[in-house]
Design an enzyme around this catalytic site. Structure first.
Site, PDB file in Angstrom:
ATOM      1  N   PRO A  38       1.843  11.764  -1.976  1.00  0.00           N
ATOM      2  CG  PRO A  38       3.836  12.240  -3.130  1.00  0.00           C
ATOM      3  CD  PRO A  38       2.711  12.893  -2.369  1.00  0.00           C
ATOM      4  CG  ASP A  39       2.409   5.151  -2.453  1.00  0.00           C
ATOM      5  OD1 ASP A  39       3.070   5.579  -3.417  1.00  0.00           O
ATOM      6  OD2 ASP A  39       1.676   4.138  -2.541  1.00  0.00           O
ATOM      7  NE  ARG A  41       9.825   0.794  -0.564  1.00  0.00           N
ATOM      8  CZ  ARG A  41       9.815   1.498   0.583  1.00  0.00           C
ATOM      9  NH1 ARG A  41       8.664   1.897   1.090  1.00  0.00           N
ATOM     10  NH2 ARG A  41      10.937   1.776   1.203  1.00  0.00           N
ATOM     11  CG  ASN A 112       1.895   7.448   7.117  1.00  0.00           C
ATOM     12  OD1 ASN A 112       2.685   6.736   6.514  1.00  0.00           O
ATOM     13  ND2 ASN A 112       0.593   7.338   6.983  1.00  0.00           N
ATOM     14  CG  ASP A 114       0.816  12.082   6.957  1.00  0.00           C
ATOM     15  OD1 ASP A 114       0.380  11.827   8.103  1.00  0.00           O
ATOM     16  OD2 ASP A 114       0.599  11.349   5.972  1.00  0.00           O
ATOM     17  CG  HIS A 131       9.424   5.056   9.836  1.00  0.00           C
ATOM     18  ND1 HIS A 131       9.037   4.563   8.615  1.00  0.00           N
ATOM     19  CD2 HIS A 131       9.951   3.985  10.500  1.00  0.00           C
ATOM     20  CE1 HIS A 131       9.308   3.250   8.546  1.00  0.00           C
ATOM     21  NE2 HIS A 131       9.858   2.877   9.674  1.00  0.00           N
TER      22      HIS A 131
HETATM   23  P1  OAD Z   1       4.896   2.376   0.451  1.00  0.00           P
HETATM   24  O1  OAD Z   1       4.838   3.408  -0.624  1.00  0.00           O
HETATM   25  O2  OAD Z   1       6.036   1.457   0.476  1.00  0.00           O
HETATM   26  O3  OAD Z   1       3.570   1.488   0.415  1.00  0.00           O
HETATM   27  C1  OAD Z   1       2.296   2.066   0.307  1.00  0.00           C
HETATM   28  C2  OAD Z   1       1.272   0.930   0.194  1.00  0.00           C
HETATM   29  O4  OAD Z   1      -0.017   1.496   0.229  1.00  0.00           O
HETATM   30  C3  OAD Z   1       1.388   0.143  -1.110  1.00  0.00           C
HETATM   31  O5  OAD Z   1       1.173  -1.222  -0.845  1.00  0.00           O
HETATM   32  C4  OAD Z   1       0.253   0.722  -1.956  1.00  0.00           C
HETATM   33  O6  OAD Z   1      -0.280  -0.215  -2.878  1.00  0.00           O
HETATM   34  C5  OAD Z   1      -0.767   1.041  -0.893  1.00  0.00           C
HETATM   35  N1  OAD Z   1      -1.681   2.133  -1.230  1.00  0.00           N
HETATM   36  C6  OAD Z   1      -1.428   3.293  -1.870  1.00  0.00           C
HETATM   37  N2  OAD Z   1      -2.518   4.061  -1.930  1.00  0.00           N
HETATM   38  C7  OAD Z   1      -3.513   3.378  -1.318  1.00  0.00           C
HETATM   39  C8  OAD Z   1      -4.889   3.629  -1.036  1.00  0.00           C
HETATM   40  N3  OAD Z   1      -5.473   4.751  -1.404  1.00  0.00           N
HETATM   41  N4  OAD Z   1      -5.590   2.673  -0.391  1.00  0.00           N
HETATM   42  C9  OAD Z   1      -5.005   1.508   0.000  1.00  0.00           C
HETATM   43  N5  OAD Z   1      -3.721   1.216  -0.220  1.00  0.00           N
HETATM   44  C10 OAD Z   1      -2.971   2.139  -0.866  1.00  0.00           C
HETATM   45  O7  OAD Z   1       4.742   3.180   1.841  1.00  0.00           O
HETATM   46  P2  OAD Z   1       5.085   2.663   3.306  1.00  0.00           P
HETATM   47  O8  OAD Z   1       4.758   1.230   3.469  1.00  0.00           O
HETATM   48  O9  OAD Z   1       4.500   3.635   4.264  1.00  0.00           O
HETATM   49  O10 OAD Z   1      10.418   5.309   5.517  1.00  0.00           O
HETATM   50  O11 OAD Z   1       6.662   2.832   3.296  1.00  0.00           O
HETATM   51  C11 OAD Z   1       7.392   2.467   4.431  1.00  0.00           C
HETATM   52  C12 OAD Z   1       8.561   3.382   4.640  1.00  0.00           C
HETATM   53  O12 OAD Z   1       9.374   3.434   3.464  1.00  0.00           O
HETATM   54  C13 OAD Z   1       8.211   4.828   4.882  1.00  0.00           C
HETATM   55  O13 OAD Z   1       7.866   5.111   6.211  1.00  0.00           O
HETATM   56  C14 OAD Z   1       9.447   5.549   4.489  1.00  0.00           C
HETATM   57  C15 OAD Z   1       9.770   4.811   3.222  1.00  0.00           C
HETATM   58  O14 OAD Z   1      11.090   4.840   2.838  1.00  0.00           O
HETATM   59  C16 OAD Z   1      11.515   6.024   5.623  1.00  0.00           C
HETATM   60  O15 OAD Z   1      11.775   6.925   4.863  1.00  0.00           O
HETATM   61  C17 OAD Z   1      12.408   5.614   6.739  1.00  0.00           C
END
Ligand code: OAD
Length: 272
Positions: A38-39, A41, A112, A114, A131
């Protein structure tokens, strides 16, 4: 050189004309969602929307260093799920590898933890793990390192590791960057590289966490910035040469590879 059109074909032509020889790629959790991770946000599926069971004051607390000092249990309850090793790289990871194979990748900046970029075959010296990662762990007080096999046991058993130095007994944490912690020096050593790039590709990140979120802004005016993401983020689209490929990134990279004539190479790299 400005792009003739802010389109996928415009970018493919720019690449095929040999104008993109130093590409910087910036990634986040969205490039691994199709691998099953999972992402953070996304409204329903993101990690932060699914942490009620951890009883946190706010979702990001699970990765907050001050909170961790007081209560490391939520992080260690989750760590097993986050631990790398169970997942297969996506075709988006292979696309980054392909850029490297073609000698076009200047640097990959990833948020990431992972390790799927490495697993896809992008060499370690091309990756800035902004990170951090689960590759090492140490005491948050005396900074002593802690053995791999021991942290694996703790993560497996959801127990909390403590520093092995008898006089210390501090909490041990994988060297992933928590809120309130410095990013690794590798990030600061390389953060000016985007200014030398001739193409920037941003994929799968909401660009909400600083200082990573400021990286695309370091690209020179006139350097095309391509966003391959579900949603528009981080002010991308504000410059004349920005190109938005909104949608899922696996489809986006397949379409871009196809437009470049790399479709088959990409599929082969991915299926290996
Ligand atoms: P987010 O969950 O904040 O953002 C993920 C982005 O990817 C969103 O804009 C989604 O719409 C998009 N997305 C999801 N699935 C997708 C797909 N299959 N194709 C294209 N886009 C997709 O994740 P990050 O930006 O990585 O840090 O979050 C940044 C940081 O916040 C992480 O490294 C982590 C977190 O807290 C720490 O824990 C320090």
């Amino acid at each position: 050189d400005t792009l003739q059109s802010r389109t996928l074909d415009g970018i493919a032509k720019y690449i095929n004309d040999g104008k993109a020889k130093r590409i910087v790629v910036m990634t986040g959790a969205g490039i691994s969602t199709s691998a099953g991770i999972p992402d953070f946000r996304s409204p329903d599926t993101g990690l932060y929307a699914n942490l009620a069971r951890l009883d946190l004051p706010y979702a990001e607390a699970v990765f907050d260093i001050s909170y961790f000092r007081k209560n490391p249990t939520p992080f260690y309850t989750l760590a097993q799920e986050l631990y790398p090793g169970k997942y297969r790289p996506t075709i988006t990871h292979s696309f980054i590898r392909l850029l490297h194979e073609k000698g076009l990748l200047l640097k990959l900046f990833t948020q990431n933890i992972d390790c799927l970029e490495r697993e896809a075959g992008v060499p370690g010296d091309k990756i800035v793990e902004a990170h951090g990662s689960f590759a090492r762990q140490s005491c948050i007080d005396c900074k002593s390192s802690y053995p791999d096999d021991k942290i694996k046991e703790h993560i497996q058993n959801k127990t909390i590791p403590r520093c092995l130095k008898p006089t210390c007994d501090g909490l041990v944490k994988p060297e992933i960057v928590f809120f309130g912690e410095q990013l690794p020096s590798d990030f600061f050593d390389n953060r000016d590289l985007p200014s030398e790039a001739d193409l920037c590709v941003v994929m799968g990140t909401s660009l909400t966490v600083q200082p990573f979120a400021s990286l695309p802004g370091f690209c020179s005016e006139g350097t095309p910035r391509v966003l391959i993401n579900m949603e528009k983020v981080g002010g991308l689209g504000s410059r004349p040469d920005d190109v938005l490929l909104l949608g899922d990134c696996d489809t986006g990279v397949r379409n871009l590879a196809k437009a470049c004539g790399w479709e088959q190479e990409l599929e082969e790299l991915w299926s290996k």
